[in-house]
Design an enzyme around this catalytic site. Structure first.
Site, mmCIF file in Angstrom:
data_model
loop_
_atom_site.group_PDB
_atom_site.id
_atom_site.type_symbol
_atom_site.label_atom_id
_atom_site.label_comp_id
_atom_site.label_asym_id
_atom_site.label_seq_id
_atom_site.Cartn_x
_atom_site.Cartn_y
_atom_site.Cartn_z
ATOM 1 N N HIS A 123 48.379 -1.176 54.994
ATOM 2 C CA HIS A 123 49.686 -1.574 54.471
ATOM 3 C C HIS A 123 50.016 -0.656 53.293
ATOM 4 C CE1 HIS A 123 52.543 -4.177 52.273
ATOM 5 N NE2 HIS A 123 52.729 -4.809 53.415
ATOM 6 N N ASP A 200 41.282 -5.140 51.237
ATOM 7 C CA ASP A 200 42.586 -5.793 51.274
ATOM 8 C C ASP A 200 42.438 -6.965 52.242
ATOM 9 O OD1 ASP A 200 45.086 -6.680 51.971
ATOM 10 O OD2 ASP A 200 45.944 -4.690 52.309
ATOM 11 N N GLN A 203 45.387 -10.355 55.127
ATOM 12 C CA GLN A 203 45.533 -10.920 56.473
ATOM 13 C C GLN A 203 44.233 -11.519 57.015
ATOM 14 O OE1 GLN A 203 48.420 -11.296 57.804
ATOM 15 N NE2 GLN A 203 49.706 -9.785 56.796
ATOM 16 N N LYS A 226 50.305 -16.187 51.814
ATOM 17 C CA LYS A 226 49.937 -15.990 53.227
ATOM 18 C C LYS A 226 48.870 -16.990 53.669
ATOM 19 C CE LYS A 226 50.838 -11.005 53.116
ATOM 20 N NZ LYS A 226 52.119 -10.839 53.776
ATOM 21 N N CYS A 366 55.805 -2.211 56.848
ATOM 22 C CA CYS A 366 55.228 -1.549 55.660
ATOM 23 C C CYS A 366 53.969 -0.768 56.008
ATOM 24 C CB CYS A 366 54.919 -2.550 54.542
ATOM 25 S SG CYS A 366 56.323 -3.495 54.020
HETATM 26 N N1 7TS Z 1 48.139 -5.931 52.652
HETATM 27 C C1 7TS Z 1 48.375 -6.394 53.881
HETATM 28 C C2 7TS Z 1 47.378 -6.136 54.969
HETATM 29 C C3 7TS Z 1 49.551 -7.096 54.131
HETATM 30 O O1 7TS Z 1 49.779 -7.563 55.369
HETATM 31 C C4 7TS Z 1 50.480 -7.317 53.090
HETATM 32 C C5 7TS Z 1 51.790 -8.004 53.317
HETATM 33 C C6 7TS Z 1 50.154 -6.861 51.821
HETATM 34 C C7 7TS Z 1 48.986 -6.153 51.634
HETATM 35 C C8 7TS Z 1 51.030 -7.111 50.634
HETATM 36 O O2 7TS Z 1 51.015 -8.468 50.301
HETATM 37 P P1 7TS Z 1 51.958 -9.044 49.154
HETATM 38 O O3 7TS Z 1 51.749 -10.504 49.204
HETATM 39 O O4 7TS Z 1 51.537 -8.423 47.877
HETATM 40 O O5 7TS Z 1 53.362 -8.643 49.543
HETATM 41 N N2 7TS Z 1 52.230 -7.961 54.633
HETATM 42 C C9 7TS Z 1 53.457 -8.317 55.096
HETATM 43 C C10 7TS Z 1 53.763 -8.260 56.444
HETATM 44 O O6 7TS Z 1 52.992 -7.891 57.325
HETATM 45 N N3 7TS Z 1 55.033 -8.658 56.614
HETATM 46 O O7 7TS Z 1 55.540 -8.964 55.422
HETATM 47 C C11 7TS Z 1 54.561 -8.759 54.460
#
Ligand code: 7TS
Length: 412
Positions: A123, A200, A203, A226, A366
């Site tokens: 990401h 990371d 997910q 999440k 992203c």
């Molecule tokens: N890393 C991964 C693997 C992610 O899927 C996401 C967000 C992030 C980092 C960033 O997370 P945040 O909470 O700091 O924004 N992924 C997604 C997605 O897949 N669709 O919307 C956000």
């Protein structure tokens, strides 16, 4: 198992509504999950009964707020099996946590000629902080190759991780391919070369049992929103000896031991990384989300989601003209499935599904370098969670077929 997974949908009142005249099927939990009543109630209760700033009042209300705030730290510690609750830093989310590592640990310990190893499926939050650090420091960013089905090529990882490597940073689960990466093996390779392993876990944490000591990772970042919790709260885990060596990213109230006119001293880890008033209600909400997940059991959640993927994958693979990305073996998958219909932009596919009440995400998610790697500008993505069921899978499959027919014939 205390909670019956098939009956918990009633905890998510938001799911009980119609979209475009059809009952909502929410398949975008990889972007953010819905929140159970228990989490919403915990936040409400906090504001109704316990609201005060933390760590600064000697009066009872403030002590109550502080106790709840710090109890969640212990809850998170236990949830990921960290050694000490001092290894748990509150952040705003995964992005915030990863940026913090790059701009504190990275800033101090990466030098010209050093190497940082990531993968094509990262990401942007786990790519740009390292890319910019590499640019600032004249270090080299290297990408581990992928196999045809989207798994990481571990043989290539063995070549790319060398004595020059200082940081390896990899997603435990891809937000596009749903593939589960071998973090323990990568951490071993990193440590053999003297590098630190960053994970990371945005997910993975919501979907599987994660044990930071077993993985032996050095840092891990994830987001509350999440995993059934509110937005605005995340966790950065770091081994205590590493956090101790790092400078704070932000300066201000509550992160100091002593402030003098021309210099200051920081307080202990983790509070030295938590400048200013924290997202207290969100921390309380995260605690309630962890209670909720624990009540079901993370292994039960993994098993349940796998049963949905087991059911969904063959159905999706049988749709003519549908390309399904990532491994086709449910064992190698979480509940994230990306796909494209031939000759149709994924935004059109997502709009067709929306007409049927099915909410999926379409776009580059992203992860632009991965899109390039897959030779597609974008994909549609369905992501399942514990409140989905087989009817939702059927509605997705029917919706894809109807959208395909619409674009062939002009009627939906
Ligand atoms: N890393 C991964 C693997 C992610 O899927 C996401 C967000 C992030 C980092 C960033 O997370 P945040 O909470 O700091 O924004 N992924 C997604 C997605 O897949 N669709 O919307 C956000």
């Amino acid at each position: 198992m205390v909670k019956d997974i098939s009956k918990l949908r009633k905890d998510f009142p938001i799911l009980d509504q119609k979209m475009n005249g059809e009952p909502l099927v929410y398949l975008d939990s990889a972007a953010t999950t819905q929140k159970p009543k228990q989490v919403i109630d915990a936040i409400n209760n906090y504001y109704l009964h316990d609201n005060a700033n933390v760590h600064r009042g000697v009066y009872e209300l403030s002590e109550r707020a502080t106790n709840q705030f710090e109890q969640v730290r212990e809850k998170v510690r236990k949830f990921i099996n960290a050694k000490s609750e001092r290894e748990i830093v509150y952040t705003r989310g995964t992005t915030d946590g990863l940026n913090m590592i790059a701009s504190t640990y990275g800033e101090a310990f990466i030098h010209e000629g050093d190497e940082i190893v990531i993968s094509y499926m990262e990401h942007h939050s786990n790519l740009i902080p390292w890319q910019q650090l590499a640019l600032r420091k004249h270090a080299k960013l290297k990408y581990i190759d992928m196999l045809d089905d989207g798994e990481l090529d571990i043989e290539d990882a063995k070549q790319k991780i060398t004595s020059k490597t200082k940081i390896v940073s990899i997603a435990q689960v891809s937000n596009v391919l749903g593939v589960i990466n071998p973090i323990k093996e990568l951490a071993e390779l990193a440590h053999k070369c003297g590098a630190v392993m960053v994970v990371d876990a945005a997910q993975s944490i919501p979907h599987m049992s994660v044990d930071v000591q077993d993985l032996d990772c050095d840092f891990m970042a994830f987001s509350g929103h999440k995993m059934l919790g509110p937005t605005g709260i995340g966790i950065l885990y770091g081994k205590l000896n590493l956090l101790d060596k790092m400078e704070p990213m932000e300066y201000g109230g509550e992160m100091i031991n002593l402030v003098d006119l021309y210099d200051s001293e920081w307080t202990d880890v983790p509070w030295k990384f938590e400048a200013g008033t924290q997202d207290i209600a969100q921390v309380i909400g995260l605690g309630a989300a962890i209670d909720y997940l624990n009540e079901i059991g993370m292994d039960n959640i993994t098993q349940y989601e796998r049963s949905l993927v087991d059911y969904a994958l063959p159905k999706l693979l049988s749709i003519k003209e549908l390309t399904v990305y990532g491994p086709h073996d449910p064992e190698k998958h979480t509940g994230v499935i990306s796909f494209n219909l031939d000759n149709l932009h994924p935004h059109d596919l997502a709009t067709g599904l929306d007409m049927e009440g099915v909410a999926v995400r379409a776009g580059h998610h992203c992860v632009q370098p991965l899109m390039k790697y897959l030779k597609t500008p974008a994909t549609a993505r369905a992501s399942f969670y514990l409140y989905n069921n087989k009817d939702d899978v059927d509605r997705l499959v029917d919706g894809i077929i109807e959208t395909r027919e619409f674009f062939k014939n002009g009627t939906i």
